[in-house]
Design a protein around this motif. Structure first.
Motif, PDB file in Angstrom:
ATOM      1  N   GLU A  69       0.814  -0.907  -0.029  1.00  0.00           N
ATOM      2  CA  GLU A  69       0.270  -0.038   0.084  1.00  0.00           C
ATOM      3  C   GLU A  69       0.759   1.287  -0.075  1.00  0.00           C
ATOM      4  OE1 GLU A  69      -4.114  -0.974   2.054  1.00  0.00           O
ATOM      5  OE2 GLU A  69      -2.934  -0.347   3.305  1.00  0.00           O
ATOM      6  N   PRO A  70       1.194   1.765  -1.162  1.00  0.00           N
ATOM      7  CA  PRO A  70       2.056   3.085  -1.241  1.00  0.00           C
ATOM      8  C   PRO A  70       1.169   4.068  -0.395  1.00  0.00           C
ATOM      9  CG  PRO A  70       1.002   2.572  -3.396  1.00  0.00           C
ATOM     10  CD  PRO A  70       0.848   1.366  -2.557  1.00  0.00           C
ATOM     11  N   VAL A  71       1.778   4.582   0.566  1.00  0.00           N
ATOM     12  CA  VAL A  71       1.186   5.660   1.493  1.00  0.00           C
ATOM     13  C   VAL A  71       0.741   6.832   0.679  1.00  0.00           C
ATOM     14  CG1 VAL A  71       1.601   7.264   3.442  1.00  0.00           C
ATOM     15  CG2 VAL A  71       2.830   5.044   3.179  1.00  0.00           C
ATOM     16  N   TRP A  72       1.217   7.197  -0.378  1.00  0.00           N
ATOM     17  CA  TRP A  72       0.729   8.444  -1.038  1.00  0.00           C
ATOM     18  C   TRP A  72      -0.653   8.049  -1.959  1.00  0.00           C
ATOM     19  CZ3 TRP A  72       0.591   6.655  -6.108  1.00  0.00           C
ATOM     20  CH2 TRP A  72       1.756   5.842  -6.669  1.00  0.00           C
ATOM     21  N   ALA A  73      -1.050   6.810  -1.884  1.00  0.00           N
ATOM     22  CA  ALA A  73      -2.301   6.054  -2.867  1.00  0.00           C
ATOM     23  C   ALA A  73      -3.220   5.948  -1.772  1.00  0.00           C
ATOM     24  CB  ALA A  73      -1.790   5.047  -3.515  1.00  0.00           C
ATOM     25  N   ILE A  74      -3.095   5.774  -0.604  1.00  0.00           N
ATOM     26  CA  ILE A  74      -4.161   5.624   0.588  1.00  0.00           C
ATOM     27  C   ILE A  74      -5.358   6.749   0.694  1.00  0.00           C
ATOM     28  CG2 ILE A  74      -4.753   4.936   2.986  1.00  0.00           C
ATOM     29  CD1 ILE A  74      -2.180   3.478   2.695  1.00  0.00           C
ATOM     30  N   ALA A  83      -1.775   3.731  -7.664  1.00  0.00           N
ATOM     31  CA  ALA A  83      -0.650   3.266  -8.393  1.00  0.00           C
ATOM     32  C   ALA A  83      -1.000   2.880  -9.784  1.00  0.00           C
ATOM     33  CB  ALA A  83       0.152   2.401  -7.567  1.00  0.00           C
ATOM     34  N   THR A  84      -0.286   2.873 -10.960  1.00  0.00           N
ATOM     35  CA  THR A  84      -0.647   2.422 -12.113  1.00  0.00           C
ATOM     36  C   THR A  84      -0.569   0.949 -11.952  1.00  0.00           C
ATOM     37  OG1 THR A  84       1.649   2.165 -12.891  1.00  0.00           O
ATOM     38  CG2 THR A  84       0.205   4.455 -13.650  1.00  0.00           C
ATOM     39  N   PRO A  85      -1.294   0.027 -12.686  1.00  0.00           N
ATOM     40  CA  PRO A  85      -0.915  -1.341 -12.548  1.00  0.00           C
ATOM     41  C   PRO A  85       0.374  -1.949 -12.679  1.00  0.00           C
ATOM     42  CG  PRO A  85      -3.025  -0.886 -13.977  1.00  0.00           C
ATOM     43  CD  PRO A  85      -2.271   0.519 -13.415  1.00  0.00           C
ATOM     44  N   GLU A  86       1.154  -1.184 -13.589  1.00  0.00           N
ATOM     45  CA  GLU A  86       2.719  -1.460 -13.791  1.00  0.00           C
ATOM     46  C   GLU A  86       3.346  -1.206 -12.789  1.00  0.00           C
ATOM     47  OE1 GLU A  86       0.709   0.244 -16.060  1.00  0.00           O
ATOM     48  OE2 GLU A  86       0.475  -1.467 -17.354  1.00  0.00           O
ATOM     49  N   MET A  87       2.984  -0.076 -11.994  1.00  0.00           N
ATOM     50  CA  MET A  87       3.855   0.465 -10.827  1.00  0.00           C
ATOM     51  C   MET A  87       3.708  -0.562  -9.553  1.00  0.00           C
ATOM     52  SD  MET A  87       3.103   4.279  -9.825  1.00  0.00           S
ATOM     53  CE  MET A  87       4.090   5.527 -10.293  1.00  0.00           C
ATOM     54  N   ALA A  88       2.579  -0.932  -9.586  1.00  0.00           N
ATOM     55  CA  ALA A  88       2.173  -2.047  -8.365  1.00  0.00           C
ATOM     56  C   ALA A  88       2.703  -3.132  -8.506  1.00  0.00           C
ATOM     57  CB  ALA A  88       0.359  -1.920  -8.138  1.00  0.00           C
ATOM     58  N   LEU A 136      -1.308  -8.433  -1.827  1.00  0.00           N
ATOM     59  CA  LEU A 136      -2.331  -7.524  -2.183  1.00  0.00           C
ATOM     60  C   LEU A 136      -1.923  -6.206  -2.478  1.00  0.00           C
ATOM     61  CD1 LEU A 136      -4.910  -8.831   0.399  1.00  0.00           C
ATOM     62  CD2 LEU A 136      -4.102 -10.110  -1.331  1.00  0.00           C
ATOM     63  N   TYR A 137      -2.779  -5.483  -3.366  1.00  0.00           N
ATOM     64  CA  TYR A 137      -2.528  -4.207  -3.626  1.00  0.00           C
ATOM     65  C   TYR A 137      -3.498  -3.179  -2.832  1.00  0.00           C
ATOM     66  CZ  TYR A 137      -2.664   0.765  -5.295  1.00  0.00           C
ATOM     67  OH  TYR A 137      -2.499   1.902  -5.224  1.00  0.00           O
ATOM     68  N   GLY A 138      -3.130  -2.185  -2.299  1.00  0.00           N
ATOM     69  CA  GLY A 138      -4.116  -1.182  -1.338  1.00  0.00           C
ATOM     70  C   GLY A 138      -3.927   0.254  -1.841  1.00  0.00           C
ATOM     71  N   GLY A 139      -4.884   0.889  -1.820  1.00  0.00           N
ATOM     72  CA  GLY A 139      -4.580   2.346  -2.197  1.00  0.00           C
ATOM     73  C   GLY A 139      -5.595   2.882  -3.033  1.00  0.00           C
ATOM     74  N   SER A 140      -6.618   3.379  -2.679  1.00  0.00           N
ATOM     75  CA  SER A 140      -7.661   4.034  -3.697  1.00  0.00           C
ATOM     76  C   SER A 140      -8.159   2.963  -4.636  1.00  0.00           C
ATOM     77  CB  SER A 140      -6.922   5.359  -4.454  1.00  0.00           C
ATOM     78  OG  SER A 140      -6.796   6.120  -3.285  1.00  0.00           O
ATOM     79  N   VAL A 141      -8.407   1.741  -4.354  1.00  0.00           N
ATOM     80  CA  VAL A 141      -8.737   0.786  -5.231  1.00  0.00           C
ATOM     81  C   VAL A 141     -10.386   1.006  -5.350  1.00  0.00           C
ATOM     82  CG1 VAL A 141      -9.426  -1.697  -5.589  1.00  0.00           C
ATOM     83  CG2 VAL A 141      -7.325  -1.067  -4.613  1.00  0.00           C
ATOM     84  N   LYS A 142     -10.997   0.959  -6.494  1.00  0.00           N
ATOM     85  CA  LYS A 142     -12.373   1.494  -6.874  1.00  0.00           C
ATOM     86  C   LYS A 142     -12.763   0.486  -7.730  1.00  0.00           C
ATOM     87  CE  LYS A 142     -12.182   5.458  -4.458  1.00  0.00           C
ATOM     88  NZ  LYS A 142     -11.631   5.032  -3.251  1.00  0.00           N
TER      89      LYS A 142
END
Ligand code: PGA
Length: 251
Positions: free
Chosen positions: A168-173, A179-184, A210-216
């Motif tokens: 979970e990149p802090v800047w995305a929470i 994060a872009t899919p590629e970055m993640a 798992l990825y977390g941070g503004s998932v919609k």
């Protein structure tokens, strides 16, 4: 070997009891036909038991958002691992960025909580992630390495079968900046490499990240399509049954 696919909802400090029960009933109503996907909800501590009671025997598991690492004692305001398990929780969220950055939790704390989880038969979902400033300074890889290695210090290969890591990149929470899919995917691959160096290729290949941070609902498809993204940890969009279900049911 196919990896576990996990869709987790972190309710943070939201929902009255009534709202929490309504929410989990709504999620339950839409999860009868999700195949092998696992769903985990993390309600606020006082609602863990009533939510877990509703989820018993269903596809939804329950976790606690936090606990202390001591067994018991004069620790006013804290919740013990035994209490978490007694409440019916299978998982514990450890090292969430709000715990690290609002409440000052350290890598050492995170490691003690992971150890306490295993001593009490609770499965840790360990959160790691860099600050914006760390990413901008090119430190993402080093930060993840430090956080993952410290969190897993003393964890055996066998216990690793029960570990879930959430990037979970802090800047995305909670910021709407995903994060872009590629970055993640790149960060997830890096995490898998760190685990491989310590535990070997088999353990790394089986580890759910798992990825977390503004998932919609409108960005899940791109993330979920990536090879190294095995599920998501969702905050805001898990607070409504419809949007959480749209995420869980991603094609
Ligand atoms: P968010 O939160 O989905 O609201 O960004 C994610 C998290 O904190 O786990």
């Amino acid at each position: 070997m196919p990896r576990r696919e996990i869709f987790a909802g972190n309710w943070k400090m939201y929902k009255t009891l009534h709202e929490a029960l309504d929410l989990v009933k709504g999620v339950l109503a839409g999860t009868s036909d999700i195949g092998g996907r696992e769903v985990v909800v993390f309600p606020p501590s006082p609602w863990a038991k009533p939510v877990a009671d509703l989820c018993r025997g269903t596809k939804i598991s329950v976790g606690a958002q936090n606990m202390y690492f001591e067994r018991e004692g004069a620790f006013t305001g804290e919740v013990s691992p035994l209490m978490v398990r007694d409440a019916g929780c299978r998982f514990i969220l450890v090292g969430h960025s709000e715990r690290r950055h609002v409440f000052g939790e350290t890598d050492d704390n995170v490691n003690k909580k992971v150890a306490a989880a295993f001593q009490n038969d609770i499965e840790p979902m360990i959160c790691v992630g860099e600050l914006l400033e760390e990413r901008e300074r090119g430190l993402t890889g080093a930060v993840l390495k430090r956080q993952v290695e410290k969190a897993l210090d003393g964890v055996s290969g066998d216990q690793m079968k029960k570990v879930v890591i959430a990037y979970e990149p802090v800047w995305a929470i909670g910021t709407g900046k995903v994060a872009t899919p590629e970055m993640a995917d790149e960060a997830h691959r890096h995490i898998r490499r760190i685990v491989k160096d310590r535990y070997g290729a088999g353990t790394a290949a089986a580890l759910p990240v798992l990825y977390g941070g503004s998932v919609k609902p409108d960005n899940i498809a791109g993330l979920y399509a990536m090879e190294n993204i095995d599920g998501v940890l969702v905050g805001g969009a898990s607070l409504k049954a419809d949007s959480f279900l749209d995420i869980i049911r991603v094609k």
